[in-house]
Design an enzyme around this catalytic site. Sequence first.
Site, PDB file in Angstrom:
ATOM      1  N   GLN A   1       0.701  -1.310   0.096  1.00 56.67           N
ATOM      2  CA  GLN A   1       0.352  -0.555  -0.118  1.00 56.67           C
ATOM      3  C   GLN A   1       0.672   1.062   0.178  1.00 56.67           C
ATOM      4  O   GLN A   1       0.701   1.986  -0.805  1.00 56.67           O
ATOM      5  CB  GLN A   1      -0.372   0.276   1.450  1.00 56.67           C
ATOM      6  CG  GLN A   1      -1.743  -1.561   1.305  1.00 56.67           C
ATOM      7  CD  GLN A   1      -2.586  -0.897   3.151  1.00 56.67           C
ATOM      8  OE1 GLN A   1      -2.148  -0.312   3.386  1.00 56.67           O
ATOM      9  NE2 GLN A   1      -3.617  -1.692   2.524  1.00 56.67           N
TER      10      GLN A   1
ATOM     11  N   THR B   1     -10.088  -1.703   2.192  1.00 58.33           N
ATOM     12  CA  THR B   1      -8.936  -1.090   1.817  1.00 58.33           C
ATOM     13  C   THR B   1      -8.539  -1.871   0.232  1.00 58.33           C
ATOM     14  O   THR B   1      -8.718  -0.997  -0.906  1.00 58.33           O
ATOM     15  CB  THR B   1      -7.707  -0.473   2.516  1.00 58.33           C
ATOM     16  OG1 THR B   1      -8.248   0.393   3.115  1.00 58.33           O
ATOM     17  CG2 THR B   1      -6.725   0.267   1.476  1.00 58.33           C
TER      18      THR B   1
ATOM     19  N   CYS C   1     -13.558   1.812   7.681  1.00 60.99           N
ATOM     20  CA  CYS C   1     -11.727   1.192   7.728  1.00 60.99           C
ATOM     21  C   CYS C   1     -12.925   0.492   8.730  1.00 60.99           C
ATOM     22  O   CYS C   1     -13.659   0.139   9.994  1.00 60.99           O
ATOM     23  CB  CYS C   1     -11.122   1.718   8.021  1.00 60.99           C
ATOM     24  SG  CYS C   1      -9.893   0.862   8.933  1.00 60.99           S
TER      25      CYS C   1
ATOM     26  N   THR D   1     -11.548  -6.513   5.066  1.00 61.46           N
ATOM     27  CA  THR D   1     -11.072  -4.692   5.014  1.00 61.46           C
ATOM     28  C   THR D   1     -11.412  -4.716   3.876  1.00 61.46           C
ATOM     29  O   THR D   1     -12.082  -4.283   2.905  1.00 61.46           O
ATOM     30  CB  THR D   1      -9.219  -5.111   4.388  1.00 61.46           C
ATOM     31  OG1 THR D   1      -9.038  -4.060   4.182  1.00 61.46           O
ATOM     32  CG2 THR D   1      -9.212  -6.573   3.681  1.00 61.46           C
TER      33      THR D   1
END
Length: 229
Positions: A52, A85, A196, A83
């Site tokens: 990331q 992301t 998140c 998750t």
Amino acid sequence: MKTIGMIGGMSWESTVSYYRILNQTIARELGQQHSAKCLLYSVDFEEIEQCQRTGDWDRSATILIEAAQRLEKGGADYILICTNTMHKVVDQVQQRVSIPILHIAEVTADELGKNKINKVGLLGTIYTMEQDFYKKVLIERNIEVTVPDRDDRIFINDVIYHQLCHGLIEKSSKERFLHIIGKLVDQGVQGIILGCTEIGMLVNQADTDIPLFDTTLIHAYRAAMKSIE
């Protein structure tokens, strides 16, 4: 009962919440001694976080593809990427397995629709707040998305990675999160997405009057209900 395949460890703190919610939901729905049938592949989050940070999303996709394929071979009927992301690479992962992936943003958009929310504030990692992969799912449902200002986005991201992913709950961080939520309310949002999977460890509905949509709760609940359809 269908078998749920979980790609977890991003972070393991929130994966614990997923496991608890899955089993609590099944126990509540079916009673007696019932619990969820699930397989968990927990990645090394350090490897994912490095990808990331350096923008090596293809490498992170490869890691999740391997996890998804192992879950499919193990007998999972569908997959959760635990998750928000890493749904940036969900299309790449889905192309490499034949079982469906339950998309966290899509089930969250379903909940927003049920609650007649058409303007929402989004909290999450810097990637989720600033890039389009997550927001576009909501925008396609005619939901306007508002994110905090740059300084607040950096603060939220730092708290996620340096506190919540390590199980650290700081009172001062909670206070600022609630202040940020208040600023979004002043901009006219009708609800807040806790986008998140760790944020629900810090703030919850008891802390504010504005409706909160905790993606961990929504995602895990929908996965559990799907398993007993």
